[in-house]
Structures are given as C-alpha cells and as structure tokens.
Motif scaffolding. Structure first.
Motif, PDB file in Angstrom:
ATOM      1  N   PHE A 188       0.989  -1.259  -0.026  1.00 23.19           N
ATOM      2  CA  PHE A 188      -0.058  -0.188   0.028  1.00 23.19           C
ATOM      3  C   PHE A 188       0.834   1.221   0.019  1.00 23.19           C
ATOM      4  N   SER A 189       0.814   1.979  -1.096  1.00 28.27           N
ATOM      5  CA  SER A 189       1.372   3.272  -1.163  1.00 28.27           C
ATOM      6  C   SER A 189       0.502   4.231  -0.995  1.00 28.27           C
ATOM      7  N   SER A 190       0.567   4.990   0.193  1.00 34.21           N
ATOM      8  CA  SER A 190      -0.441   6.015   0.554  1.00 34.21           C
ATOM      9  C   SER A 190      -0.415   7.313  -0.317  1.00 34.21           C
ATOM     10  N   ILE A 191       0.921   7.762  -0.769  1.00 34.60           N
ATOM     11  CA  ILE A 191       1.114   8.840  -1.562  1.00 34.60           C
ATOM     12  C   ILE A 191       1.393   8.645  -2.835  1.00 34.60           C
ATOM     13  N   SER A 192       2.946   8.657  -3.169  1.00 35.79           N
ATOM     14  CA  SER A 192       3.158   8.507  -4.743  1.00 35.79           C
ATOM     15  C   SER A 192       3.295   6.987  -5.069  1.00 35.79           C
ATOM     16  N   ALA A 193       2.760   6.728  -6.245  1.00 32.94           N
ATOM     17  CA  ALA A 193       2.965   5.420  -6.721  1.00 32.94           C
ATOM     18  C   ALA A 193       4.295   4.666  -6.729  1.00 32.94           C
ATOM     19  N   GLU A 194       5.231   5.621  -7.017  1.00 32.18           N
ATOM     20  CA  GLU A 194       6.693   4.982  -6.738  1.00 32.18           C
ATOM     21  C   GLU A 194       7.577   4.997  -5.529  1.00 32.18           C
ATOM     22  N   ARG A 203       7.980   4.848  -1.188  1.00 33.42           N
ATOM     23  CA  ARG A 203       8.120   3.677  -0.360  1.00 33.42           C
ATOM     24  C   ARG A 203       6.684   3.250   0.338  1.00 33.42           C
TER      25      ARG A 203
END
Lengths: 146, 284, 746
Positions: free
Chosen positions: B181-187, B189
């Motif tokens: 699960f990436s809470s902010i940017s797709a790339e 951490r």
C-alpha cells in the motif's frame, strides 16, 4: 520530539536521589556515554556516541542543571554538537521522584530538538532511537540501584 | 584528500576478509542504491568501499530440493522477470516488482535490499511470511539463520561487522499474497507491506498460515496468536475479519510522512483482510 | 507557415542524448567549488563566526562571512531586508552564514565542518497568524507586527452587499509550505575581472539579476554580464534573485578565479519555497443563484525575508477573487514574516493557493443551496465585456468555453471505458466515483517589457537574440517559429541565441506565462521591421513600388518577379541586416483600493476530474481528467498540449502529495523520498487537454493555465464521491479516511 515515561525502582528515594548526583556512576547508565566531566556544581560536559545501523554520531556537549529540589525534582538543559554530521541537539529535561509502594517512581520528560543533517533522517527512526536510549538508561539505572 | 578506496574482491570470502581488516572504516556496496544515497546525504563516511560487483556467480536463481535459492547479488529487475520465481511464488515476483521504480530495480540487489534493513521496504515482509532463511558469510565460516532473526531494528541486522549476506533460501508455499500500500506516490516507499503464505488441504481447511507486516513497523512482524486462529478452519469472512482486526489490535505501528500510527492500524486491518481474501480465493 | 505547426523542440535531440549544456555541467578554467555554511537556528543573534581553523584546510582559497560585506549589506527585490550572508542575526534554519571557495569539494566540506558559529537563541515563530499577534517575536524592526505588506482591493459596499445576500458562507482554506523541486537545482557561477563581473546563473530573469547585482556591488549595469544556459526546470523558483549575490561576493575574494555553487536537493528546500497560505472567503449569494459579495482575507507566510513577496502578494490579491460576476469585492492580501525559508513564485504563482480556495467554496455553496456545481459556475462566469473587481473591463475571456470543454471531456465516449470490472472494490461497492470542476482566472505581470533583436545574414540565416530563458518549456522553439513565420524564412534557418545580457536585449523575466505573449510580440515586431526593410531594399532592385511587394519564403516578390533575401543583401553590399522589436505593457492599481488595470490580458483555464475513492483506505485514483485552457493563437500545438498535460500532472503534487514538514523550523523532509512529487505512474488513467483558440489570434501564454484548477477539481470530485470535504492541502488518503470515519461517528 517529546519523550515521557516513568518507571519504578526498588530502592528508597534518598538512595535514588543521591545516585543522580554521582556523576561518574550516573554517566555509566547512559548507553554510549564516553567521558563525563564535572565543570562546576551545575554543569557537566561529556561525549555521547549514538549508532543507528551504519550511521554513527558523536555528540559533544554540556548538561546544565537549572532546577535542583532535593529530594524530588530536577530539571535542566542539554546542548550537544556532532561536527562530523553537522548536527546538533538541544533538549530540556525534567525528572521527578516519588516514594511509592515498592520503592521510588521516577518520572521524566525530555523535549528534544535535533538539528542539522541528522534531522532529515526520519521522524520514526529518531524518535525510536531516543526512546531506546531512555529505556536503556532506565534499565541500567535500576540495575545499579536494585 | 578524502578519496574513498574502492576495492573489488572476486569472492565473498575475500570480501568478508576485507571487512574484517578495515572494520568500521569499510562499507559493503553492491548495486549501490542505499549506500550512494547515504554517502550523498553524508550520513556515512567510510574510507573504504568493498564492492561486490566483481563477484561472479552470486546472482543465481534456482530451485534445489523444492526450495528457491537466490544469490544475494541477484538484481531486483532480474528477480521480477524470472520465470522460476514467478512459477515458484507469484507473490514474491510482485514484491520484487514493486520496489521503488524501474531505475532502482535495475541496480538494486536483493542482498543489498535486505542488508540495508530500511523499514519502508517490500521484500522483507514477503520473505518473512515465506519463512525464508539467509546465509551469512564471514572470513571463517558460513552460517544460516531464519530471516525472522535477521532484522533487529532500524537499519540494523544480525550481520556481524565482517559478515556478508550471500544467499536467500525460500521454502515452497502453495498459496501466497503480497499487498503493497502506497499512501502517497505510486513510486514511493510503502506505507504498509503485507505478505501472506498459507497452506490448505483439499477441503480448503487451513493447515498453516503466516502473515508478516512490514513498512509500518520497525522490523517485519507477525502476530502468531492471530495466525493460529486460522488453523484447522476455513477462512470464512468472519474469520478473515477477526484475524485482520487482531493484527491491527496487537501491532504498534509507527508514524512517518506516509501515514500516522492510527492510519496504519486501520490499513493493517484492511490489507491483511485483502491478502487473506486473495489467498482464500487462490488468486495467486 | 510555422506558427501552428507541431515542430519538435529545436534541441530535443541534445536533450534526450544528454548533451544539453545545463548550468550543472558548466566548467570554467581555474574554477573553484563553492559551499555554503548555513544556520542551524531558526532565530538567533550571531555572536561569532570563527573561520580560523577552516582557513587552514589545504585547498581552501577563501571564506566569505558577514564581516566581508561592504556598504550595501542588505538587498531585496523590493524590501532590502536580506543580507548577502547573515550579518548579525539569522532568521531561519538554513540561512547562509558563510561561504567557502575551495579547489575541490572535499576541502570545502572539511572547512565547512570547522567553522565555529556561536548563536544566542531568540524566540521564533513559524505560523503567519501567530506571528502577527502581540507578543510574537519581531523579525525585522521596521515591521514590529511582522506584516511587511498589506495589499487592499476595495470595490463596492460590503455591508450593503452582504445585507442583500440570502445566504452567507464563510470558509477558510489552507495550502502548506511547498518546494518548486525543479530537476536541476540552483546553480550559479561568478567571476570578477577587475570591476567587470560575469555571472552564469540558473535564473529566469537575467536582467533583474544584473540590476540587483549592480546595486549591491556598486558597479554600473553595463559592467555586469549575466549568461543563462538551458535550465533543467525552474517553476518560479529561479524567478528572482537567489544565491547570485552570495556567489558574486564570494568571487570577489578569489583573486579573479571563477567559483561555482551547486546546491544540493536538501539546500533547495531552504533556498526558496511556495508560500504557505491561509485564505478566508466570506461569500454572499442570493437564492436566484447569483453572488452579491465576496470578502477575501489571505495570510501569506512570506518566510524570513520579503524576497519576491512584495511583487507577488499584490498579484495574489487580484488572483484571489475568482472568475465570477460579484458586484462587491474586498480583498486583504497580507504578507507576514516568519522564521522559515523565504517564499517565492511557484508555478501558478498565488493562483495555485487562491484557486484552491475559491473553487472549493463554489461547490460548498452549490451543495448547500441545492444547485448543480456546473450550472452554478456557468451561470456566473465572466464573459467579455464584464467588469472585474478592479474596475477593468474584461476582453477576450473564454471561461465558459474552458469549463464546457473540460466538462464534456469527462463525459466523452472513448476507448478507455470502464476499466477492470474484476476489481473487488468496485464489485463490492467500497469504491465510489465522483466528479468535480475548477476554473482559474489569473493575471500576468502588469508592467513588463520584452525586446527581441533579429539578424538576417547574407547566407539566409536568421538569428534571434532573446533574453527569454529556455527551461525545458520550449520557449526558444516557439520564438523561433514566430521569427521564421514573421520574417518568412524556413525554420531550419533560424537559430536562437541567449540569454546573455551583453548580447541579447532586455526582457523583464521568463515567468508568469508571459513570454509567448510578450516576447512573441517583440519578435513579431522585429520580424515585421525586417520584412519592411527587405521590401524597401528590394523595391529599387525590382523597380516595383513598395506597396506592391510581399515577402515570403525567403523572397520578396510581386506578380511575376522575385528576388531572394540573400540576393537583396548582396546587391546592397550588406553582410547582414538587423532590427530590434519591442513590446511592453504598463498598468497599475491604486494602492489603497486596488482599482485600475491589473493585467494586459487574463490567463484562463479549467479542469474537470473524475475520481474514484477507495472508502476502505481513503486512497484516490484519478480516472479521468479533462483540462482546457485559453491559448489565443497556438504557436506549437504539440508543445502547447504537453504544457497543458504537464500542468495537470504537476498539479497533482500540491493536490495529493506536497508538503514541507518542519520541526522547530527545521525541514525534516528535504529530499524526494519523503517529499513526494508526482511520478509517471501517478498520472490520471486518462488525461485529456484542449487548447482553445480565439479568432482575435493574439499570442498567449500557456505555462500555468491548467494547474491551479487541479486541486479544487479533485477536492470537489472527492466530495461528490464520498461526501468528505477537505479544506487543507494536500489531500491525503489519511485525511479522507478520517473524514469518512467522522461521518459515521460524529
């Protein structure tokens, strides 16, 4: 960041209070302390080495006691510099001793501000490291007194 | 003035002997992803870099006695593309394939990824769920320990100063799932990593279950009591929810730019549930 | 015909093969490496700066401190409050205290660690609204309450207008401290040769840099040469003077050797930022769907020094009203000092924050009043001929078309119909879809000037000398196209030179999306003069009167006869022909009332977003985003579309990700791992953008138009999807989840 905690030491309050002013012995309880010197009756200087994985920092600094109310309350400030990582730390601390069933309850609070390169390291890592330091200190203190 | 010595041994034992010689002044570098960042940010200042780049044969991917053996120098990009890995454990392919971005994966090695012990990483959680083991090489000997004993705390592993991680061994599991699960940017951490490995019998009764949480906690963690809830049961919706909630209850996640402890507790429940559902439906 | 053609960027090959000469690549003979030593305290008296040990480090050539600064210690684009380096006081963590010039980085690094600084800490303040309260520490004695600028707009009788309203809405929106994050950091090199100064600067405004350096160092402007190569992005962060004075002062101590400073990513975060802002809107509406009044109060967190804020904050005032007919408008646009790094322009300057506010409130109003958000907007959007809150009459405005284009972009049928039916979340209904809109109205610089010089050589080469900066936006390509068409030569024969203040004529700045319009018009003017001269020179050669001649495709011709440009020059014994064109605008607003002309023309853009919210995690996926901007007359359709697309992608940053996180004034996330910016995998599943052209055909800016609408369009779409209203950027999944929880457990 702020760290607040308390623990119970199986020892009488006077003994604990006295220990707090036995600077060489107290210094031994702080993990990573290398050399503590008494400058005057309120001021101590020393070097603290902190390691987080591969990252090692050495803080050289001063502790100044601003409040000494025997036998229950102390407060002071800490200022340290780590030249090699262009970082510095400033903290205010306070500690209170209360006699309880089973010995003495020691409650403390530290408000610390880390500055410089190390401050970018990451909130949780710095907080966890600071917490571990204070937890180890508490453990060592109890070991010495109980 | 402060030129760093760049040494290029050709075997792991040579490399670990160099580490023993130089001690604190040396740092191992493989793909260089973590090390270069730390050097650039001036968080470390080694005088010697012991590069593993010239060690041949350290990047193997093979099956031996029904277990997957991966050389520590295997690049994440190769692991992501490997048919062997995909057939052995598709969830592991996914875990390797979501690390950072394609430029990172082209350089980073799995050994480096694990040795850096960055809490916000993907492979550790999946490999912990799979009950992987790691081999650590020192000048004198080679030892093997479970991955669960490898991560000690932030950026700290069980590696002795003269040891290098050389191999990862992964047992076979019939059903697995990896949730990033990436809470902010797709790339960016991960905010949360969930790895699940499970074994079911022919009637879909759970025989074994391991759920490892990463990125939200200091080191990958499992809640054994919650896993035990699944033993000898079918994974009904209620049971899945109960296990997920137990994980959320028992764990003490951290707060960072990707989410607060509260948010992570919520996400643990959501993604453990999603991972279990995937494993239950045999969505490998 | 090159205007209107989608030619590739002139230097595209060198860009993708990595041979572009960026400032970071600059190598000069005998060049020294520069490093800045910065304050670790957010506010303190500087008691001492001891450089004795640092000077002993082998390889260190010179060290600059406040003690070296001459008379004009303080400078600033408008308010001279900033020291070239800190003199007796530091006001933010990261403020330069000393600078080192050394033979190599290692020597500079070592010396930096040996500089001993003693501070006497002072109380500090980081929040703008706290900084203006009594008792807050004062940063600059001249501004005891820390307010350094207060721009006012007064139009109409607020009391009466609010009294007329059926409903009054009061909402406060915030936008956090952010950073421009251009790929290439700030890089400046400087060299003194006697009293001649050459500066190679990664700047968007070479002539501004020249002027300010001339003032600070007391040399005539013609002794200061500013050269600007291609930049690796700027986004407003390089739009005003930044480290050029420091580098220039350092260069004064190196005996004529050039010194180059390259900032690290972490240093970028303490060099310039985007204003954190708190915007309060009080808006009155009538039940018939129209506005009666709007009162805007904005607190802009300017940081420790005024820097560019005194120019930007009045612009922010004008940009905070919104593109709607509102009879009575009052704005208070207030700049406040705090102990943070100074704020400057950030792409979509000031509109980024203000559009967030007024377009979010549009939906809040629409929902409460039971109106359709799209209809409510269409009913009230300005049309040409309307009067704005400054009293000026709007011309060539196409807000309605922009919004309608965006809205229809959302509903257009296309190949990418509903994606991934197998998605569990969609099947189970835990993912909700919603739509939202945003419209932006932005002024450009009211007073500015552009000059362009053209030289036509006898071999047919046309050289365009321009001080417009190429920062990856394709400005030089666009100007070359305009030049080619205006003069009537093939694009392959055009080359662009500049900026170099010794060679290229004046231009105010490459910012505020003004260049296509302003420099474009200067180029048109120069080109027309070139054509005119060619025709004049050709007339006697062809023996045809000037009125019957035309110039096109490298030739001057009449019905049956023609002569090439090259031939014209040759037969007139000229090796070349030169003309300079100019275009300028000047207007102003009354300082007490904000009435007057605020801009030569208006920048207009809109966006429509369709989002999907995962109600279990709060995570937002942008399914579709349709953007439209008014582009006047498009020079290069492909590049213009890329600008529009790029703006939307850029806009996802402030909307969903970007926020500088500070602890005691220290930036704790000055790196791109912890300060996320949009990656290619974050872009909308489907992105549509349209440039709307007008018959009047004026060249128009395009650099920022579709950016500011992104945040409110997405916030509005989220509210449409799940009923959660976020008023504080960035919109994170966590904030949405908290909002969802609050709805079920109030």
């Amino acid at each position: 960041m702020q760290i607040k905690d308390s623990f119970v030491i199986n020892a009488p309050q006077e003994k604990v209070w006295e220990f707090l002013f036995n600077i060489p012995k107290l210094g031994e309880c702080v993990p990573g302390i290398e050399s503590v010197k008494i400058v005057d009756d309120k001021t101590y200087s020393g070097k603290l080495v902190v390691k987080v994985g591969p990252i090692k920092s050495e803080f050289t600094g001063t502790v100044i006691m601003t409040e000494v109310n025997a036998p229950n309350h102390i407060a002071g400030t800490v200022e340290g510099d780590d030249k090699s990582s262009a970082s510095s730390v400033k903290a205010n601390f306070s500690g209170t001793l209360t006699a309880v069933d089973g010995g003495t309850e020691a409650a403390f609070q530290v408000d610390a501000n880390l500055r410089g390169r190390l401050a970018q390291f990451g909130g949780p890592v710095i907080t966890a490291t600071a917490k571990k330091l204070t937890a180890d200190f508490a453990k060592n203190l109890r070991a010495q007194l109980e | 003035m402060n030129r760093i010595k760049f040494l290029e041994p050709t075997t792991f034992s040579e490399a670990s002997a160099l580490l023993a010689d130089y001690g604190d002044d040396a740092k191992v570098i493989a793909g260089g992803v973590s090390v270069t960042l730390m050097l650039q940010q001036k968080l470390i200042a080694p005088s010697v870099l012991v590069s593993l780049g010239r060690i041949s044969g350290g990047d193997f991917i093979r099956i031996e006695s029904d277990e997957l053996h991966i050389g520590a120098l295997a690049k994440l990009h190769d692991l992501e593309r490997s048919q062997i890995v995909r057939e052995f454990c598709p969830a592991l392919t996914k875990a390797f394939g979501v690390v950072g971005n394609v430029r990172v994966r082209n350089q980073a090695t799995i050994g480096g990824n694990l040795s850096a012990a960055d809490y916000a990483a993907d492979p550790p959680a999946m490999l912990t769920a799979l009950n992987a083991r790691v081999q650590l090489q020192s000048p004198e000997e080679k030892r093997e320990i479970p991955l669960s004993e490898f991560f000690l705390s932030f950026y700290t592993t069980a590696l002795q100063p003269d040891e290098i991680l050389t191999e990862i061994i992964i047992p076979k599991w019939p059903r697995t799932s990896y949730q990033k699960f990436s809470s902010i940017s797709a790339e960016g951490r991960p905010c949360l990593a969930v790895g699940v490995a499970a074994d079911f019998d022919s009637e879909n009764i759970c025989k074994d279950l391991r759920i490892a949480i990463g990125a939200a906690v200091e080191t990958p963690q499992r809640v054994v009591e919650a896993e035990a809830m699944a033993h000898a049961s079918t994974l009904t919706d209620e049971l899945v929810a109960a296990i997920a909630n137990e994980y959320s209850l028992r764990l003490d996640p951290l707060t960072d730019v990707r989410g607060s402890a509260w948010y992570r507790k919520e996400m643990i429940a959501v993604f453990v549930k999603r991972a279990l559902e995937e494993v239950r439906n045999d969505n490998r | 015909m090159t205007i209107g053609e989608s030619v590739p960027m002139l230097d595209s090959l060198s860009r993708v093969t990595g041979t572009v000469d960026y400032m970071v690549n600059l190598r000069l003979p005998n060049m020294l490496v520069g490093k800045i030593v910065r304050s670790q305290s957010p506010h303190a008296k500087l008691l001492s700066v001891d450089i004795t040990s640092a000077l002993q480090v082998p390889g260190v050539v010179a060290i600059l401190t406040g003690a070296d600064l001459g008379e004009n210690i303080f400078y600033g684009a408008a308010i001279k409050d900033q020291g070239v380096v800190a003199v007796d006081r530091v006001r933010y963590v990261g403020e330069p205290i000393a600078a080192i010039a050394a033979e190599n980085e290692d020597a500079a690094e070592e010396a930096a660690l040996l500089i001993d600084i003693e501070y006497e800490e002072l109380p500090s303040v980081f929040d703008a609204q706290e900084a203006i309260r009594s008792g807050a520490p004062t940063l600059h004695e001249k501004y005891p309450n820390n307010i350094f600028i207060h721009s006012k707009l007064r139009h109409g009788d607020m009391e009466a207008a609010f009294a007329e309203a059926d409903e009054i809405f009061e909402d406060t929106f915030t936008s956090p401290l952010a950073q421009q994050s251009s790929l290439e950091p700030h890089v400046v090199a400087a060299q003194w040769n006697g009293d001649q100064l050459t500066v190679w600067a990664g700047t968007q405004a070479p002539y501004m840099v020249r002027r300010v350096l001339s003032e600070i160092f007391g040399v005539e402007q013609n002794k200061v040469r500013v050269i600007v190569p291609s930049l690796g992005g700027a986004y407003g962060g390089k739009g005003h003077i930044r480290i050029e004075p420091l580098v220039t002062a350092m260069a004064r101590k190196t005996n004529g050797r050039p010194v180059k400073f390259v900032l690290s990513r972490a240093e970028e975060f303490v060099t310039v930022t985007k204003h954190a802002a708190s915007i309060k809107l009080k808006t009155g509406v009538k039940r018939d769907g129209t506005f009666t009044a709007r009162q805007v109060t904005i607190y802009w967190n300017g940081g420790a020094y005024a820097d560019a804020s005194p120019m930007l904050i009045p612009q922010g005032m004008v940009r905070s009203v919104g593109p709607y007919r509102i009879p009575a408008v009052h704005v208070d646009s207030i700049g406040v000092y705090t102990n943070l790094p100074s704020a400057g322009a950030y792409r979509g300057a000031m509109s980024s924050q203000t559009t967030w506010a007024y377009e979010s409130q549009m939906d809040i109003i629409a929902h409460r009043m039971g109106w359709d958000p799209l209809e409510f907007r269409l009913k009230n959007l300005f049309v040409s001929g309307d009067q704005f809150a400054t009293g000026e009459t709007l011309h060539d405005v196409h807000f309605v078309e922009c919004l309608e284009s965006s809205a229809s972009g959302l509903t257009a049928k296309n190949a990418k119909e509903n994606l991934n039916f197998g998605d569990l979340g969609r099947l189970r209904g835990s993912k909700k879809i919603g739509r939202g809109y945003g419209v932006m109205m932005k002024s450009t610089v009211s007073t500015s000037r552009s000059q362009a010089r053209m030289k036509l050589d006898e071999d047919g080469t046309l050289t365009l000398f321009t001080s417009t900066v190429e920062m990856g936006q394709g400005a030089h390509t666009a100007m070359a196209q305009v030049a080619a068409e205006t003069v009537g030569v093939a694009l392959e024969n055009v080359r662009v030179v500049g900026p170099d203040t010794d060679v290229t004529p004046f231009d105010s700045t490459t910012s505020a999306s003004r260049s296509t319009n302003m420099m474009g018009n200067a180029v048109l003017s120069a080109g027309a003069l070139v054509k005119k001269k060619l025709i004049k020179l050709a007339a006697p050669l062809l023996e045809i009167p000037v009125e019957e001649l035309h110039a096109e495709n490298g030739k001057v011709f009449a019905k049956e006869t023609s002569i090439s440009y090259a031939e014209i020059l040759k037969r007139n014994n000229l090796t070349s022909l030169e003309e300079t064109g100019e275009y300028s605008t000047a207007s102003k607003l009354d300082p007490e009332t904000g009435q007057g002309i605020s801009t030569p023309h208006w920048h207009q853009g809109a966006g429509a977003a369709e989002v999907e919210v995962d109600t279990e995690t709060g995570k937002v996926t942008i399914l579709r985003y349709a953007a439209a901007s008014f582009a006047g007359r498009v020079v290069n359709p492909r590049m213009a579309q890329l600008q529009n697309d790029g703006n939307v992608i850029f806009g996802l940053g402030p909307t969903l990700m970007e926020e500088m996180i500070l602890d005691g004034g220290q930036v704790t996330n000055p790196n791109l791992a912890d300060y996320p910016i949009p990656s290619i995998r974050d872009i909308p599943v489907e992105l549509i953008s349209v440039c709307i052209e007008s018959d009047e055909g004026e060249l128009h800016g395009i650099g920022e138009m579709t950016l500011p609408s992104v945040a409110p369009a997405i916030a509005n779409a989220i509210e449409d999807a799940v009923g959660v209203r976020i008023k504080d950027l960035p919109i994170t999944a966590e904030k949405i989840l908290r909002g969802l929880r609050e709805k079920t457990q109030p």
